[in-house]
Design a protein around this motif. Structure first.
Motif, mmCIF file in Angstrom:
data_model
loop_
_atom_site.group_PDB
_atom_site.id
_atom_site.type_symbol
_atom_site.label_atom_id
_atom_site.label_comp_id
_atom_site.label_asym_id
_atom_site.label_seq_id
_atom_site.Cartn_x
_atom_site.Cartn_y
_atom_site.Cartn_z
ATOM 1 N N VAL A 160 -2.089 -0.222 -9.153
ATOM 2 C CA VAL A 160 -3.387 -0.603 -9.691
ATOM 3 C C VAL A 160 -4.160 0.703 -9.839
ATOM 4 O O VAL A 160 -4.689 1.230 -8.869
ATOM 5 C CB VAL A 160 -4.121 -1.581 -8.764
ATOM 6 C CG1 VAL A 160 -5.509 -1.903 -9.317
ATOM 7 C CG2 VAL A 160 -3.313 -2.858 -8.594
ATOM 8 N N PHE A 161 -4.200 1.233 -11.055
ATOM 9 C CA PHE A 161 -4.755 2.569 -11.263
ATOM 10 C C PHE A 161 -6.274 2.601 -11.308
ATOM 11 O O PHE A 161 -6.884 3.614 -10.985
ATOM 12 C CB PHE A 161 -4.216 3.177 -12.557
ATOM 13 C CG PHE A 161 -2.858 3.798 -12.417
ATOM 14 C CD1 PHE A 161 -2.677 4.928 -11.645
ATOM 15 C CD2 PHE A 161 -1.758 3.258 -13.064
ATOM 16 C CE1 PHE A 161 -1.432 5.523 -11.510
ATOM 17 C CE2 PHE A 161 -0.506 3.845 -12.946
ATOM 18 C CZ PHE A 161 -0.337 4.972 -12.168
ATOM 19 N N TRP A 162 -6.893 1.492 -11.756
ATOM 20 C CA TRP A 162 -8.349 1.497 -11.909
ATOM 21 C C TRP A 162 -9.017 1.009 -10.638
ATOM 22 O O TRP A 162 -8.484 0.179 -9.914
ATOM 23 C CB TRP A 162 -8.763 0.600 -13.074
ATOM 24 C CG TRP A 162 -8.481 1.179 -14.419
ATOM 25 C CD1 TRP A 162 -7.473 2.029 -14.768
ATOM 26 C CD2 TRP A 162 -9.219 0.918 -15.603
ATOM 27 N NE1 TRP A 162 -7.540 2.307 -16.096
ATOM 28 C CE2 TRP A 162 -8.597 1.647 -16.637
ATOM 29 C CE3 TRP A 162 -10.328 0.148 -15.896
ATOM 30 C CZ2 TRP A 162 -9.069 1.627 -17.948
ATOM 31 C CZ3 TRP A 162 -10.793 0.112 -17.196
ATOM 32 C CH2 TRP A 162 -10.163 0.858 -18.210
ATOM 33 N N ASP A 163 -10.215 1.517 -10.386
ATOM 34 C CA ASP A 163 -10.986 1.075 -9.238
ATOM 35 C C ASP A 163 -11.375 -0.386 -9.414
ATOM 36 O O ASP A 163 -11.396 -0.916 -10.527
ATOM 37 C CB ASP A 163 -12.242 1.931 -9.064
ATOM 38 C CG ASP A 163 -11.911 3.382 -8.724
ATOM 39 O OD1 ASP A 163 -10.818 3.608 -8.170
ATOM 40 O OD2 ASP A 163 -12.723 4.264 -9.028
ATOM 41 N N ASN A 164 -11.740 -1.038 -8.330
ATOM 42 C CA ASN A 164 -11.928 -2.484 -8.331
ATOM 43 C C ASN A 164 -13.021 -3.017 -9.234
ATOM 44 O O ASN A 164 -13.039 -4.199 -9.543
ATOM 45 C CB ASN A 164 -12.177 -2.969 -6.897
ATOM 46 C CG ASN A 164 -10.907 -2.933 -6.079
ATOM 47 O OD1 ASN A 164 -9.810 -2.977 -6.623
ATOM 48 N ND2 ASN A 164 -11.048 -2.838 -4.774
ATOM 49 N N GLU A 165 -13.951 -2.186 -9.643
ATOM 50 C CA GLU A 165 -15.012 -2.702 -10.500
ATOM 51 C C GLU A 165 -14.641 -2.664 -11.977
ATOM 52 O O GLU A 165 -15.371 -3.145 -12.820
ATOM 53 C CB GLU A 165 -16.303 -1.911 -10.278
ATOM 54 C CG GLU A 165 -16.940 -2.177 -8.922
ATOM 55 C CD GLU A 165 -17.185 -3.652 -8.674
ATOM 56 O OE1 GLU A 165 -17.730 -4.328 -9.564
ATOM 57 O OE2 GLU A 165 -16.847 -4.128 -7.585
ATOM 58 N N GLY A 166 -13.500 -2.062 -12.300
ATOM 59 C CA GLY A 166 -13.090 -1.989 -13.700
ATOM 60 C C GLY A 166 -12.293 -3.200 -14.112
ATOM 61 O O GLY A 166 -11.938 -4.038 -13.296
ATOM 62 N N CYS A 167 -11.990 -3.285 -15.398
ATOM 63 C CA CYS A 167 -11.186 -4.406 -15.883
ATOM 64 C C CYS A 167 -9.771 -4.307 -15.341
ATOM 65 O O CYS A 167 -9.227 -5.246 -14.809
ATOM 66 C CB CYS A 167 -11.146 -4.411 -17.416
ATOM 67 S SG CYS A 167 -10.066 -5.671 -18.092
ATOM 68 N N CYS A 168 -9.162 -3.130 -15.475
ATOM 69 C CA CYS A 168 -7.784 -2.960 -15.051
ATOM 70 C C CYS A 168 -7.740 -2.863 -13.540
ATOM 71 O O CYS A 168 -8.205 -1.895 -12.964
ATOM 72 C CB CYS A 168 -7.186 -1.719 -15.690
ATOM 73 S SG CYS A 168 -7.273 -1.774 -17.473
ATOM 74 N N GLY A 169 -7.184 -3.877 -12.900
ATOM 75 C CA GLY A 169 -7.127 -3.885 -11.460
ATOM 76 C C GLY A 169 -8.338 -4.554 -10.844
ATOM 77 O O GLY A 169 -8.331 -4.856 -9.658
ATOM 78 N N GLY A 170 -9.391 -4.770 -11.583
ATOM 79 C CA GLY A 170 -10.566 -5.476 -11.079
ATOM 80 C C GLY A 170 -10.428 -6.943 -11.409
ATOM 81 O O GLY A 170 -10.626 -7.357 -12.546
ATOM 82 N N GLU A 171 -10.032 -7.756 -10.428
ATOM 83 C CA GLU A 171 -9.687 -9.140 -10.705
ATOM 84 C C GLU A 171 -10.832 -9.918 -11.340
ATOM 85 O O GLU A 171 -10.641 -10.687 -12.264
ATOM 86 C CB GLU A 171 -9.232 -9.824 -9.417
ATOM 87 C CG GLU A 171 -7.890 -9.317 -8.915
ATOM 88 C CD GLU A 171 -6.791 -9.568 -9.922
ATOM 89 O OE1 GLU A 171 -6.758 -10.636 -10.540
ATOM 90 O OE2 GLU A 171 -5.961 -8.665 -10.106
ATOM 91 N N ASP A 229 0.855 -1.189 0.000
ATOM 92 C CA ASP A 229 0.000 0.000 0.000
ATOM 93 C C ASP A 229 0.889 1.236 0.000
ATOM 94 O O ASP A 229 1.671 1.448 0.924
ATOM 95 C CB ASP A 229 -0.892 -0.001 1.240
ATOM 96 C CG ASP A 229 -1.858 1.180 1.257
ATOM 97 O OD1 ASP A 229 -1.392 2.331 1.348
ATOM 98 O OD2 ASP A 229 -3.075 0.943 1.185
ATOM 99 N N LEU A 230 0.793 2.033 -1.047
ATOM 100 C CA LEU A 230 1.540 3.284 -1.139
ATOM 101 C C LEU A 230 0.550 4.437 -1.151
ATOM 102 O O LEU A 230 -0.118 4.673 -2.161
ATOM 103 C CB LEU A 230 2.411 3.331 -2.404
ATOM 104 C CG LEU A 230 3.829 2.738 -2.283
ATOM 105 C CD1 LEU A 230 3.762 1.249 -2.008
ATOM 106 C CD2 LEU A 230 4.636 3.023 -3.552
ATOM 107 N N GLY A 231 0.416 5.101 -0.028
ATOM 108 C CA GLY A 231 -0.494 6.235 0.060
ATOM 109 C C GLY A 231 -1.938 5.879 -0.201
ATOM 110 O O GLY A 231 -2.705 6.712 -0.694
ATOM 111 N N GLY A 232 -2.310 4.638 0.110
ATOM 112 C CA GLY A 232 -3.683 4.209 -0.116
ATOM 113 C C GLY A 232 -3.922 3.552 -1.459
ATOM 114 O O GLY A 232 -5.045 3.140 -1.763
ATOM 115 N N ILE A 233 -2.877 3.423 -2.284
ATOM 116 C CA ILE A 233 -2.974 2.781 -3.598
ATOM 117 C C ILE A 233 -2.248 1.445 -3.572
ATOM 118 O O ILE A 233 -1.078 1.369 -3.169
ATOM 119 C CB ILE A 233 -2.370 3.681 -4.710
ATOM 120 C CG1 ILE A 233 -2.996 5.069 -4.692
ATOM 121 C CG2 ILE A 233 -2.547 3.010 -6.074
ATOM 122 C CD1 ILE A 233 -4.479 5.100 -4.930
ATOM 123 N N SER A 234 -2.915 0.388 -3.990
ATOM 124 C CA SER A 234 -2.290 -0.927 -4.054
ATOM 125 C C SER A 234 -1.281 -0.958 -5.198
ATOM 126 O O SER A 234 -1.611 -0.624 -6.343
ATOM 127 C CB SER A 234 -3.356 -2.004 -4.269
ATOM 128 O OG SER A 234 -2.769 -3.285 -4.327
#
Length: 329
Positions: free
Chosen positions: A121-132, A72-77
């Motif tokens: 992981v730039f995109w929020d969890n519901e998106g494709c990028c970063g949303g597993e 976690d870097l400043g709240g970003i995974s």
């Protein structure tokens, strides 16, 4: 929920408006994803920011074991590997952090440059990028190159259905993830942490969607340099109603842009980006090269069993390693 119709050729019925995008590579009259060749499936564009002939998704290399860890870097995974007094931030493509060789390239860069390499992981969890869930569903339905497929028909159909279900959020987030959402994650949350670790010089490496991040982040004084591989800046500027020429005008540090033969002409050798950047004080340090034999996505997703792809991958890798050595030392 979407309905998948079964016919003798086992093709999905694209009843959902996003079905065609979710099941990229599965065309009218095509074989089932379980039977289709990876090369055929991968030849369809994965998103509106990629050319029609671009490569689709790819799984991580078989047997690959990450050298770094998620932190976690400043709240970003972020995937973090290496250490040093400089850093490279890696901006993933539209398929996220585990797309093809992305993390493996992070590991190799950290070792070659003796720097921190951070892939957020730039995109929020519901998106494709970063949303597993979304990324996995769409990638599985498309049949990633190198992925062993022994699915039965029912399993394949369920994967297609899952991809169709997740596609709307994937496209929606691609369209709505503008710089006013991405920029603060990098500049206000991640970079201060790196500075706190004693990092002085920072560069960016972007693949596809990440090339847009490379250009936009370079409009800040916080970066020393940036590299874009098979960039999507032109299409993304259009998607976000941004002026591509103005973005180029606002860049404040040396750029390396490595384009595929099917990328937009404005980011290729001799294109608008090179013309604009050549007028700047650092213009002599900018590098533009077009790999005419390559398809969009080859650096982190091309199949290295193909000798031509392997050759151009090595050349691209050596070029950006040398570029970072010059500007981050």
């Amino acid at each position: 929920p979407s309905v998948v119709a079964v016919c003798p050729r086992w093709r999905p019925a694209p009843l959902h408006p996003f079905a065609a995008m979710a099941c990229c590579g599965i065309r009218e009259g095509a074989e089932s994803p379980a039977a289709a060749s990876p090369a055929a499936v991968a030849s369809t564009p994965p998103s509106p920011c990629c050319p029609a002939s671009g490569l689709g998704p790819a799984v991580e290399p078989e047997g690959y074991e990450p050298k770094g860890s998620m932190q976690d870097l400043g709240g970003i995974s972020c995937y973090v590997v290496g250490q040093g007094t400089s850093a490279v931030v890696v901006a993933h493509d539209v398929f996220g952090l585990r797309s093809g060789r992305t993390r493996q390239i992070c590991d190799e860069l950290a070792a070659a440059l003796s720097v921190y390499v951070v892939a957020p992981v730039f995109w929020d969890n519901e998106g494709c990028c970063g949303g597993e869930r979304s990324a996995t569903a769409i990638s599985e339905a498309m049949g990633c190159p190198g992925q062993q497929r022994s699915d039965g028909v029912w399993s394949s159909m369920m994967k297609i259905k899952s991809a169709v279900y997740h596609a709307p959020s994937w496209y929606r987030q691609l369209k709505t993830t503008k710089w006013d959402a991405v920029g603060p994650k990098l500049h206000d949350q991640i970079l201060p942490v790196l500075k706190g670790w004693g990092v002085g010089k920072i560069g960016v490496l972007g693949f596809c969607w990440g090339g847009w991040v490379a250009f936009k982040s370079s409009c800040s004084e916080q970066l020393c340099c940036a590299v874009s591989c098979h960039p999507s800046q032109v299409d993304l500027c259009g998607l976000h109603s941004d002026n591509f020429r103005q973005v180029c005008e606002d860049i404040k540090c040396p750029q390396m842009v490595l384009s595929a033969g099917d990328d937009k002409k404005d980011t290729k050798t001799g294109g608008l980006a090179e013309k604009v950047l050549s007028t700047k004080a650092f213009g002599g340090d900018c590098v533009f090269k077009t790999f005419d034999d390559m398809k969009h996505g080859w650096v982190n997703r091309g199949e290295l069993t193909n000798p031509t792809v392997a050759r151009d991958y090595k050349e691209a890798y050596d070029l950006f390693v040398g570029f970072f050595q010059k500007h981050l030392s």
